[in-house]
Write a protein that holds these residues in place. Structure first.
Motif, PDB file in Angstrom:
ATOM      1  N   ALA A  53      53.755  50.477  44.461  1.00  0.00           N
ATOM      2  CA  ALA A  53      54.617  49.289  44.474  1.00  0.00           C
ATOM      3  C   ALA A  53      53.803  48.026  44.746  1.00  0.00           C
ATOM      4  CB  ALA A  53      55.721  49.443  45.521  1.00  0.00           C
ATOM      5  N   CYS A  54      52.890  48.086  45.705  1.00  0.00           N
ATOM      6  CA  CYS A  54      52.057  46.918  46.011  1.00  0.00           C
ATOM      7  C   CYS A  54      51.155  46.580  44.831  1.00  0.00           C
ATOM      8  CB  CYS A  54      51.246  47.161  47.286  1.00  0.00           C
ATOM      9  SG  CYS A  54      52.275  47.160  48.786  1.00  0.00           S
ATOM     10  N   GLY A  55      50.673  47.591  44.128  1.00  0.00           N
ATOM     11  CA  GLY A  55      49.858  47.359  42.933  1.00  0.00           C
ATOM     12  C   GLY A  55      50.639  46.625  41.854  1.00  0.00           C
ATOM     13  N   PHE A  56      51.868  47.075  41.600  1.00  0.00           N
ATOM     14  CA  PHE A  56      52.699  46.385  40.608  1.00  0.00           C
ATOM     15  C   PHE A  56      53.004  44.957  41.080  1.00  0.00           C
ATOM     16  CE2 PHE A  56      53.864  50.521  38.605  1.00  0.00           C
ATOM     17  CZ  PHE A  56      53.631  50.159  37.288  1.00  0.00           C
ATOM     18  N   ASN A  57      53.275  44.801  42.372  1.00  0.00           N
ATOM     19  CA  ASN A  57      53.604  43.478  42.899  1.00  0.00           C
ATOM     20  C   ASN A  57      52.421  42.514  42.747  1.00  0.00           C
ATOM     21  OD1 ASN A  57      55.969  42.216  44.218  1.00  0.00           O
ATOM     22  ND2 ASN A  57      54.465  41.680  45.787  1.00  0.00           N
ATOM     23  N   GLU A  58      51.211  43.013  43.029  1.00  0.00           N
ATOM     24  CA  GLU A  58      50.008  42.169  42.905  1.00  0.00           C
ATOM     25  C   GLU A  58      49.764  41.756  41.451  1.00  0.00           C
ATOM     26  OE1 GLU A  58      46.871  44.463  44.745  1.00  0.00           O
ATOM     27  OE2 GLU A  58      47.915  44.397  46.668  1.00  0.00           O
ATOM     28  N   ALA A  59      50.164  42.605  40.504  1.00  0.00           N
ATOM     29  CA  ALA A  59      49.941  42.328  39.081  1.00  0.00           C
ATOM     30  C   ALA A  59      51.148  41.663  38.413  1.00  0.00           C
ATOM     31  CB  ALA A  59      49.611  43.630  38.352  1.00  0.00           C
ATOM     32  N   LEU A  60      52.158  41.322  39.205  1.00  0.00           N
ATOM     33  CA  LEU A  60      53.413  40.800  38.654  1.00  0.00           C
ATOM     34  C   LEU A  60      53.220  39.559  37.788  1.00  0.00           C
ATOM     35  CD1 LEU A  60      56.108  42.101  38.862  1.00  0.00           C
ATOM     36  CD2 LEU A  60      56.676  40.601  40.754  1.00  0.00           C
ATOM     37  N   GLN A  61      52.361  38.665  38.219  1.00  0.00           N
ATOM     38  CA  GLN A  61      52.123  37.447  37.450  1.00  0.00           C
ATOM     39  C   GLN A  61      51.553  37.798  36.063  1.00  0.00           C
ATOM     40  OE1 GLN A  61      50.012  34.471  39.647  1.00  0.00           O
ATOM     41  NE2 GLN A  61      50.205  32.941  38.051  1.00  0.00           N
ATOM     42  N   ALA A  62      50.658  38.779  36.016  1.00  0.00           N
ATOM     43  CA  ALA A  62      50.081  39.210  34.734  1.00  0.00           C
ATOM     44  C   ALA A  62      51.144  39.864  33.851  1.00  0.00           C
ATOM     45  CB  ALA A  62      48.927  40.173  34.979  1.00  0.00           C
ATOM     46  N   PHE A  63      52.036  40.655  34.459  1.00  0.00           N
ATOM     47  CA  PHE A  63      53.132  41.259  33.685  1.00  0.00           C
ATOM     48  C   PHE A  63      54.066  40.169  33.165  1.00  0.00           C
ATOM     49  CE2 PHE A  63      51.923  45.247  35.806  1.00  0.00           C
ATOM     50  CZ  PHE A  63      51.982  46.123  34.740  1.00  0.00           C
ATOM     51  N   ASP A  64      54.379  39.194  34.030  1.00  0.00           N
ATOM     52  CA  ASP A  64      55.228  38.066  33.613  1.00  0.00           C
ATOM     53  C   ASP A  64      54.583  37.334  32.438  1.00  0.00           C
ATOM     54  OD1 ASP A  64      57.139  38.546  35.566  1.00  0.00           O
ATOM     55  OD2 ASP A  64      56.400  36.993  36.932  1.00  0.00           O
ATOM     56  N   HIS A  65      53.282  37.096  32.543  1.00  0.00           N
ATOM     57  CA  HIS A  65      52.539  36.392  31.497  1.00  0.00           C
ATOM     58  C   HIS A  65      52.610  37.155  30.167  1.00  0.00           C
ATOM     59  CE1 HIS A  65      49.630  33.646  29.795  1.00  0.00           C
ATOM     60  NE2 HIS A  65      48.908  34.687  29.382  1.00  0.00           N
ATOM     61  N   ALA A  66      52.614  38.497  30.258  1.00  0.00           N
ATOM     62  CA  ALA A  66      52.716  39.340  29.059  1.00  0.00           C
ATOM     63  C   ALA A  66      54.167  39.450  28.576  1.00  0.00           C
ATOM     64  CB  ALA A  66      52.140  40.719  29.347  1.00  0.00           C
ATOM     65  N   GLY A  67      55.098  38.864  29.356  1.00  0.00           N
ATOM     66  CA  GLY A  67      56.507  38.873  28.958  1.00  0.00           C
ATOM     67  C   GLY A  67      57.279  40.112  29.367  1.00  0.00           C
ATOM     68  N   LEU A  68      56.790  40.822  30.376  1.00  0.00           N
ATOM     69  CA  LEU A  68      57.453  42.057  30.804  1.00  0.00           C
ATOM     70  C   LEU A  68      58.096  41.953  32.171  1.00  0.00           C
ATOM     71  CD1 LEU A  68      54.976  43.309  28.908  1.00  0.00           C
ATOM     72  CD2 LEU A  68      56.103  45.351  29.719  1.00  0.00           C
ATOM     73  N   THR A  69      59.227  42.627  32.289  1.00  0.00           N
ATOM     74  CA  THR A  69      59.914  42.807  33.560  1.00  0.00           C
ATOM     75  C   THR A  69      59.454  44.145  34.119  1.00  0.00           C
ATOM     76  OG1 THR A  69      61.843  41.598  32.773  1.00  0.00           O
ATOM     77  CG2 THR A  69      62.205  43.098  34.610  1.00  0.00           C
ATOM     78  N   VAL A  70      59.223  44.219  35.428  1.00  0.00           N
ATOM     79  CA  VAL A  70      58.860  45.469  36.091  1.00  0.00           C
ATOM     80  C   VAL A  70      60.023  45.884  36.985  1.00  0.00           C
ATOM     81  CG1 VAL A  70      57.299  46.565  37.763  1.00  0.00           C
ATOM     82  CG2 VAL A  70      56.384  44.946  36.082  1.00  0.00           C
ATOM     83  N   ILE A  71      60.420  47.154  36.869  1.00  0.00           N
ATOM     84  CA  ILE A  71      61.509  47.701  37.694  1.00  0.00           C
ATOM     85  C   ILE A  71      61.047  49.038  38.254  1.00  0.00           C
ATOM     86  CG2 ILE A  71      63.895  48.535  37.715  1.00  0.00           C
ATOM     87  CD1 ILE A  71      64.282  46.808  35.108  1.00  0.00           C
ATOM     88  N   GLY A  72      61.155  49.179  39.568  1.00  0.00           N
ATOM     89  CA  GLY A  72      60.858  50.454  40.219  1.00  0.00           C
ATOM     90  C   GLY A  72      62.166  51.192  40.456  1.00  0.00           C
ATOM     91  N   VAL A  73      62.170  52.518  40.318  1.00  0.00           N
ATOM     92  CA  VAL A  73      63.393  53.309  40.493  1.00  0.00           C
ATOM     93  C   VAL A  73      63.129  54.517  41.386  1.00  0.00           C
ATOM     94  CG1 VAL A  73      65.237  54.612  39.336  1.00  0.00           C
ATOM     95  CG2 VAL A  73      64.126  52.710  38.140  1.00  0.00           C
ATOM     96  N   SER A  74      63.999  54.703  42.372  1.00  0.00           N
ATOM     97  CA  SER A  74      63.983  55.921  43.188  1.00  0.00           C
ATOM     98  C   SER A  74      65.437  56.273  43.512  1.00  0.00           C
ATOM     99  CB  SER A  74      63.192  55.714  44.486  1.00  0.00           C
ATOM    100  OG  SER A  74      63.925  54.905  45.388  1.00  0.00           O
ATOM    101  N   ARG A  75      65.618  57.369  44.220  1.00  0.00           N
ATOM    102  CA  ARG A  75      66.979  57.758  44.618  1.00  0.00           C
ATOM    103  C   ARG A  75      67.319  57.253  46.021  1.00  0.00           C
ATOM    104  NH1 ARG A  75      69.126  63.481  42.281  1.00  0.00           N
ATOM    105  NH2 ARG A  75      68.919  62.959  40.085  1.00  0.00           N
ATOM    106  N   ASP A  76      66.471  56.400  46.553  1.00  0.00           N
ATOM    107  CA  ASP A  76      66.733  55.837  47.879  1.00  0.00           C
ATOM    108  C   ASP A  76      67.936  54.904  47.826  1.00  0.00           C
ATOM    109  OD1 ASP A  76      64.429  56.880  49.349  1.00  0.00           O
ATOM    110  OD2 ASP A  76      63.221  55.547  48.096  1.00  0.00           O
ATOM    111  N   PRO A  77      68.706  54.819  48.932  1.00  0.00           N
ATOM    112  CA  PRO A  77      69.809  53.842  48.975  1.00  0.00           C
ATOM    113  C   PRO A  77      69.259  52.409  48.999  1.00  0.00           C
ATOM    114  CG  PRO A  77      69.599  55.007  51.082  1.00  0.00           C
ATOM    115  CD  PRO A  77      68.621  55.635  50.138  1.00  0.00           C
ATOM    116  N   VAL A  78      70.048  51.467  48.519  1.00  0.00           N
ATOM    117  CA  VAL A  78      69.628  50.062  48.438  1.00  0.00           C
ATOM    118  C   VAL A  78      69.152  49.536  49.792  1.00  0.00           C
ATOM    119  CG1 VAL A  78      70.395  47.697  47.972  1.00  0.00           C
ATOM    120  CG2 VAL A  78      71.057  49.541  46.428  1.00  0.00           C
ATOM    121  N   LYS A  79      69.818  49.908  50.870  1.00  0.00           N
ATOM    122  CA  LYS A  79      69.432  49.427  52.205  1.00  0.00           C
ATOM    123  C   LYS A  79      67.975  49.799  52.510  1.00  0.00           C
ATOM    124  CE  LYS A  79      71.039  49.426  56.966  1.00  0.00           C
ATOM    125  NZ  LYS A  79      72.057  49.841  57.913  1.00  0.00           N
TER     126      LYS A  79
END
Length: 162
Positions: A53-79
């Protein structure tokens, strides 16, 4: 006759709507016409999942620049996802699939074993979905080290930003 439900490159990505961290909702219909990364991880705030998750977060600007949304998914509750996001400053949506419909649709809810015990869990897997809603790339059984860089390189190729 195919007995597996495993998704393949070129398949239409299964639709989803899930509650996410920060009071958000992630909805595949809202992403129509936009490429995105959907990565599945076993459990929030565990060492491998935190590193990923921290790796994706650190690269978020590069993903945004490439025009991509990043979404992480688990079965954990929202809280729990909100606490995880706050603790590590994660700004992209962490979606909650508590009922398991999305993890099952993507074929990542699998039988696992550890120390001789068999159980069901999420297999760490990442999907790159193109602007037409088709799966462009799949990373099964992800090893965290170097993974975000691999996804970003493939995303740049897909979006012509590389």
């Amino acid at each position: 006759m195919e007995t597996t439900h495993a998704l393949q490159v070129g398949d239409k990505a299964p639709a989803f709507t899930m509650p996410a961290s920060g009071g958000r909702t992630v909805d595949s219909a809202a992403l129509k016409g936009k490429p995105f990364v959907l990565y599945f991880y076993p459990k929030a705030d565990t060492p491998g999942c935190t590193k990923e998750a921290c790796g994706f977060n650190e690269a978020l600007q590069a993903f945004d620049h490439a025009g991509l949304t990043v979404i992480g998914v688990s079965r954990d509750p929202v809280k729990k996802l909100d606490a995880f996001a706050t603790k590590y400053g994660l700004t992209f949506p962490l979606a909650s699939d508590e009922a398991g419909h999305v993890t099952e649709a993507y074929g990542v809810w699998v039988e696992k074993s550890m120390y001789g015990r068999t159980y069901m869990g999420i297999e760490r897997t990442t999907f790159l979905v193109d602007a037409k809603g088709h799966i462009a790339h799949i990373w099964p059984k992800v090893k965290v080290t170097g993974h975000v860089e691999d996804v970003l390189a493939q995303a740049r190729t897909l979006c012509g930003a590389g």
